[in-house]
Design a protein around this motif. Structure first.
Motif, PDB file in Angstrom:
ATOM      1  N   LYS A   1       0.840  -1.211   0.000  1.00 19.10           N
ATOM      2  CA  LYS A   1       0.000   0.000   0.000  1.00 19.10           C
ATOM      3  C   LYS A   1       0.870   1.255   0.000  1.00 19.10           C
ATOM      4  CE  LYS A   1      -3.908  -2.189   2.287  1.00 19.10           C
ATOM      5  NZ  LYS A   1      -4.653  -2.326   3.540  1.00 19.10           N
ATOM      6  N   PHE A   2       1.952   1.225   0.783  1.00 18.80           N
ATOM      7  CA  PHE A   2       2.864   2.360   0.834  1.00 18.80           C
ATOM      8  C   PHE A   2       3.486   2.604  -0.539  1.00 18.80           C
ATOM      9  CE2 PHE A   2       7.058   4.221   1.374  1.00 18.80           C
ATOM     10  CZ  PHE A   2       6.787   5.306   2.191  1.00 18.80           C
ATOM     11  N   VAL A   3       3.963   1.543  -1.183  1.00 15.56           N
ATOM     12  CA  VAL A   3       4.584   1.689  -2.504  1.00 15.56           C
ATOM     13  C   VAL A   3       3.562   2.192  -3.511  1.00 15.56           C
ATOM     14  CG1 VAL A   3       5.675   0.434  -4.411  1.00 15.56           C
ATOM     15  CG2 VAL A   3       6.402   0.000  -2.057  1.00 15.56           C
ATOM     16  N   ARG A   4       2.345   1.663  -3.475  1.00 16.74           N
ATOM     17  CA  ARG A   4       1.290   2.139  -4.385  1.00 16.74           C
ATOM     18  C   ARG A   4       1.014   3.623  -4.197  1.00 16.74           C
ATOM     19  NH1 ARG A   4      -3.597  -2.244  -4.461  1.00 16.74           N
ATOM     20  NH2 ARG A   4      -2.652  -3.655  -5.973  1.00 16.74           N
ATOM     21  N   ASP A   5       0.958   4.053  -2.947  1.00 16.05           N
ATOM     22  CA  ASP A   5       0.669   5.464  -2.659  1.00 16.05           C
ATOM     23  C   ASP A   5       1.799   6.381  -3.114  1.00 16.05           C
ATOM     24  OD1 ASP A   5      -1.724   4.699  -1.527  1.00 16.05           O
ATOM     25  OD2 ASP A   5      -1.006   4.862   0.549  1.00 16.05           O
ATOM     26  N   HIS A   6       3.030   5.884  -3.118  1.00 19.83           N
ATOM     27  CA  HIS A   6       4.183   6.708  -3.474  1.00 19.83           C
ATOM     28  C   HIS A   6       4.718   6.413  -4.867  1.00 19.83           C
ATOM     29  CE1 HIS A   6       4.004   7.157   0.896  1.00 19.83           C
ATOM     30  NE2 HIS A   6       4.516   8.344   0.660  1.00 19.83           N
ATOM     31  N   ASP A   7       3.976   5.673  -5.644  1.00 19.02           N
ATOM     32  CA  ASP A   7       4.352   5.361  -7.029  1.00 19.02           C
ATOM     33  C   ASP A   7       3.285   5.952  -7.947  1.00 19.02           C
ATOM     34  OD1 ASP A   7       5.430   4.296  -9.342  1.00 19.02           O
ATOM     35  OD2 ASP A   7       4.740   2.256  -8.938  1.00 19.02           O
TER      36      ASP A   7
END
Length: 178
Positions: free
Chosen positions: A76-82
């Motif tokens: 979720k973190f990577v999705r939000d920052h990608d």
């Protein structure tokens, strides 16, 4: 070269021919970070078998433990920052995840590490985390640049300590939430 035996053993003369030994080593970029858990007698070329994953879409694939709450939070973190959607995601427990694990030189049931699979290379543990950080938005690529100077054995030591205790600390879910 002749080998002379002591007189007590009789009168024998053994000849030994010395041949030069040539050792060749074939380097496969997917085995760069492989572990000993990889079966050596696997007749399938997993790079070729999974090349279709990169035919239409060249983006790397992040493999993660689908039932780990920490891993799901990381996705979720990577999705939000990608914002540019440069990374795809696949659970390690899925059939595609198992195939990509084999491609990466890992056992298909090995869910001990996040893995980032690119078309020509795979990364595991802290190397995968740093490579993922390079793909997401600022300031993470810069942070990854500085973290690469921390020795790999220290980064992987810290990674392994968190990974080995992730279910105890963060819990697990019954199914993949992503």
């Amino acid at each position: 070269m002749a080998l002379q035996l002591p007189p007590s053993l009789g009168h024998f003369n053994l000849s030994i021919r010395a041949r030069p030994v040539v050792v060749t080593r074939r380097v496969n970029t997917f085995n760069t970070f492989a572990t000993l858990s990889q079966p050596r007698s696997d007749p399938i070329n997993w790079v070729e078998a999974t090349s279709s994953f990169f035919d239409q879409d060249k983006r790397p694939i992040m493999l993660f433990d689908g039932v780990c709450n920490l891993c799901n939070g990381g996705v979720k973190f990577v999705r939000d920052h990608d914002r540019n959607k440069r990374i795809r995601f696949e659970a390690l427990q899925s059939e595609a995840g198992k195939m990509l694990l084999k491609r990466s030189g890992r056992a298909p049931d090995d869910i001990s590490s996040v893995v980032l699979v690119e078309k020509d290379r795979a990364y595991i543990k802290s190397e995968a985390v740093l490579k993922i950080m390079e793909y997401i938005d600022l300031p993470f690529p810069q942070l990854a640049f500085f973290l690469q100077f921390v020795p790999l054995f220290l980064r992987d030591f810290a990674y392994d300590n968190v990974a080995n205790n992730r279910y105890t600390i963060f819990g697990r879910s019954e199914s993949c939430e992503i």
